[in-house]
Design an enzyme around this catalytic site. Structure first.
Site, PDB file in Angstrom:
ATOM      1  N   ASN A   1       0.863  -1.177   0.000  1.00  0.00           N
ATOM      2  CA  ASN A   1       0.000   0.000   0.000  1.00  0.00           C
ATOM      3  C   ASN A   1       0.903   1.232   0.000  1.00  0.00           C
ATOM      4  O   ASN A   1       2.123   1.124   0.114  1.00  0.00           O
ATOM      5  CB  ASN A   1      -0.966  -0.016   1.196  1.00  0.00           C
ATOM      6  CG  ASN A   1      -0.240  -0.045   2.530  1.00  0.00           C
ATOM      7  OD1 ASN A   1       0.656   0.751   2.779  1.00  0.00           O
ATOM      8  ND2 ASN A   1      -0.614  -0.971   3.386  1.00  0.00           N
TER       9      ASN A   1
ATOM     10  N   ASP B   1       1.453  -8.450   1.374  1.00  0.00           N
ATOM     11  CA  ASP B   1       2.178  -7.379   2.051  1.00  0.00           C
ATOM     12  C   ASP B   1       2.465  -7.758   3.502  1.00  0.00           C
ATOM     13  O   ASP B   1       3.606  -7.688   3.974  1.00  0.00           O
ATOM     14  CB  ASP B   1       1.351  -6.090   1.971  1.00  0.00           C
ATOM     15  CG  ASP B   1       2.096  -4.847   2.424  1.00  0.00           C
ATOM     16  OD1 ASP B   1       3.320  -4.893   2.606  1.00  0.00           O
ATOM     17  OD2 ASP B   1       1.430  -3.805   2.580  1.00  0.00           O
TER      18      ASP B   1
ATOM     19  N   GLY C   1      -5.896  -8.874  -4.893  1.00  0.00           N
ATOM     20  CA  GLY C   1      -6.527  -9.272  -3.633  1.00  0.00           C
ATOM     21  C   GLY C   1      -7.534  -8.221  -3.198  1.00  0.00           C
ATOM     22  O   GLY C   1      -8.546  -7.994  -3.858  1.00  0.00           O
TER      23      GLY C   1
ATOM     24  N   TYR D   1      -7.507  -5.161  -3.487  1.00  0.00           N
ATOM     25  CA  TYR D   1      -7.695  -4.053  -4.426  1.00  0.00           C
ATOM     26  C   TYR D   1      -8.622  -4.422  -5.591  1.00  0.00           C
ATOM     27  O   TYR D   1      -8.894  -3.596  -6.443  1.00  0.00           O
ATOM     28  CB  TYR D   1      -6.349  -3.552  -4.940  1.00  0.00           C
ATOM     29  CG  TYR D   1      -5.554  -2.753  -3.929  1.00  0.00           C
ATOM     30  CD1 TYR D   1      -5.934  -2.640  -2.586  1.00  0.00           C
ATOM     31  CD2 TYR D   1      -4.400  -2.095  -4.310  1.00  0.00           C
ATOM     32  CE1 TYR D   1      -5.195  -1.911  -1.675  1.00  0.00           C
ATOM     33  CE2 TYR D   1      -3.650  -1.353  -3.402  1.00  0.00           C
ATOM     34  CZ  TYR D   1      -4.061  -1.266  -2.083  1.00  0.00           C
ATOM     35  OH  TYR D   1      -3.327  -0.532  -1.186  1.00  0.00           O
TER      36      TYR D   1
END
Length: 169
Positions: free
Chosen positions: A24, A34, A119, A121
């Site tokens: 992000n 992430d 995912g 997003y």
């Protein structure tokens, strides 16, 4: 000759020069890949990320790999999908180009990508895979410094979508 490999794998376990983090904009960890990368790399990754001042969508920044088998992490900030009307495709393509440019600048010969923006997003997986494969193939045709690119797929659905994109290329 550069090689593109598509496989189901945990990207945090791959022994490559760099893995790409679907980050992000803060670069300070999150969910999905992430969070997994930050957990596997350890607290020093977060400490370095905090010094970078974040990153804009469509761009990327590099850090050390710390406790990962990969020497480096290239953090790419993919676009959130809003229906395709906010330059999402161009921004996703830019992520792949930026990661490859950074890898080449740092003389890295192998890199592994997750499914950027696929995912939380919500980027449509088939279209994201077409963009990813096209950008990697195009880059490798112009720059042979990277010898191996791996698409590390978190499941069979993603792997199949990338194989479909490869067959269309």
């Amino acid at each position: 000759m550069s090689e593109i490999e598509i496989l189901q794998a945990d990207i945090t376990t791959l022994k490559v020069d760099a893995i790409v983090n679907a980050a992000n904009g803060s670069l300070c960890g999150g969910g999905g890949v992430d969070g997994a990368i930050h957990r596997a790399a350890g607290k020093d990754l977060l400490a370095e990320c905090r010094t970078l001042g974040g990153c804009d969508t469509g761009f990327a920044k590099i850090t050390g790999g710390y406790n990962l088998p990969a020497k480096f992490v290239i953090h790419a900030v993919g676009p959130v999908w809003y229906g395709g009307h906010k330059n999402e495709e161009q921004l996703l393509a830019s992520c792949y180009r930026e990661c490859l440019r950074i890898a080449a600048e740092h003389q890295l010969s192998s890199i592994a990508f997750p499914a950027i923006s696929c995912g939380a997003y919500r980027f449509p997986i088939p279209r994201a895979c077409e963009i990813a494969y096209r950008e990697v193939r195009t880059f490798l045709q112009q720059d042979s410094s990277i010898s191996k690119v791996i698409f590390a797929c978190f499941d069979a659905k993603l792997e199949n979508a990338l194989l479909q994109a490869q067959s269309k290329a």
